[in-house]
Design a protein around this motif. Sequence first.
Motif, PDB file in Angstrom:
ATOM      1  N   ALA A   1      -4.035 -13.877  -0.108  1.00 55.52           N
ATOM      2  CA  ALA A   1      -4.521 -12.620   0.474  1.00 55.52           C
ATOM      3  C   ALA A   1      -3.360 -11.652   0.696  1.00 55.52           C
ATOM      4  O   ALA A   1      -3.483 -10.447   0.451  1.00 55.52           O
ATOM      5  CB  ALA A   1      -5.237 -12.900   1.792  1.00 55.52           C
ATOM      6  N   GLU A   2      -2.225 -12.179   1.141  1.00 54.22           N
ATOM      7  CA  GLU A   2      -1.044 -11.340   1.361  1.00 54.22           C
ATOM      8  C   GLU A   2      -0.559 -10.717   0.047  1.00 54.22           C
ATOM      9  O   GLU A   2      -0.265  -9.520  -0.019  1.00 54.22           O
ATOM     10  CB  GLU A   2       0.065 -12.183   1.981  1.00 54.22           C
ATOM     11  N   LEU A   3      -0.500 -11.518  -1.017  1.00 53.45           N
ATOM     12  CA  LEU A   3      -0.056 -11.003  -2.311  1.00 53.45           C
ATOM     13  C   LEU A   3      -1.024  -9.954  -2.857  1.00 53.45           C
ATOM     14  O   LEU A   3      -0.605  -8.941  -3.415  1.00 53.45           O
ATOM     15  CB  LEU A   3       0.107 -12.155  -3.301  1.00 53.45           C
TER      16      LEU A   3
ATOM     17  N   LEU B   1      -2.024  -2.441   0.902  1.00 52.07           N
ATOM     18  CA  LEU B   1      -2.755  -2.466   2.169  1.00 52.07           C
ATOM     19  C   LEU B   1      -1.821  -2.562   3.367  1.00 52.07           C
ATOM     20  O   LEU B   1      -2.180  -2.190   4.468  1.00 52.07           O
ATOM     21  CB  LEU B   1      -3.726  -3.660   2.193  1.00 52.07           C
ATOM     22  N   PHE B   2      -0.630  -3.095   3.146  1.00 55.23           N
ATOM     23  CA  PHE B   2       0.328  -3.272   4.220  1.00 55.23           C
ATOM     24  C   PHE B   2       1.520  -2.373   3.949  1.00 55.23           C
ATOM     25  O   PHE B   2       2.440  -2.755   3.242  1.00 55.23           O
ATOM     26  CB  PHE B   2       0.804  -4.728   4.296  1.00 55.23           C
ATOM     27  N   THR B   3       1.506  -1.180   4.474  1.00 53.88           N
ATOM     28  CA  THR B   3       2.627  -0.273   4.263  1.00 53.88           C
ATOM     29  C   THR B   3       3.267   0.048   5.599  1.00 53.88           C
ATOM     30  O   THR B   3       2.586   0.269   6.596  1.00 53.88           O
ATOM     31  CB  THR B   3       2.178   1.032   3.578  1.00 53.88           C
TER      32      THR B   3
END
Length: 146
Positions: free
Chosen positions: A111-113, A120-122
Motif C-alpha cells: 500500500a505504501e509503494l 498520496l503521501f507528499t
Amino acid sequence: MTDKQRIFADEYLKDLNGTRAYKIAYPNVKKDSVAAANASRLLTNAKLKAYIDEQLEIMHNERTADAQEVLEFLTSVMRGNQTEQTLIGLGEGNQGITEIDVGAKDRLKAAELLGKRHALFTDKVDLQSGDIVIKVGEWDAENEET
C-alpha cells in the motif's frame, strides 16, 4: 545470414561469450585465440548484429515486468489476493510446506509503494522569506586577511 552464423548468434545469446559460441558453431576451430578473433569479426556483421539485438529485445520484454504488471501485483498483495509458502511442523521432526496469506506488514508495504506511485503521501514545505541578495565579485578590502 548463414546457418552457422545463426548458431553462433544463438549460442552467443546464452552467455555473451563469443569465443565459446564460435567454437560451437565452427567445431573445426580448436584455438581460443582464433575463435575469439573470428567471433569479434562476426559480431561486426550488420545482419548478425541486428539479429542479436532483436533477440535481446525479445528476451528483455519476456523477462522484465512492465509498470502495469508491477502495479497490478502490488494491488493484489495489498488486497490480500496473494499467498506465500511457509514451512510447518508435521510432528516427529518432519516439515511440510503450506500456503498462507500474505502478512499485514507486506500488505502495508505494498500500500505504501502504491501510495508513493500515486503521490498520496507528499510533504508540503512552505518557505516564506524576504528578498535574498547575493553579490558576486565584490569584496570588502577591510575584511581581507593578509
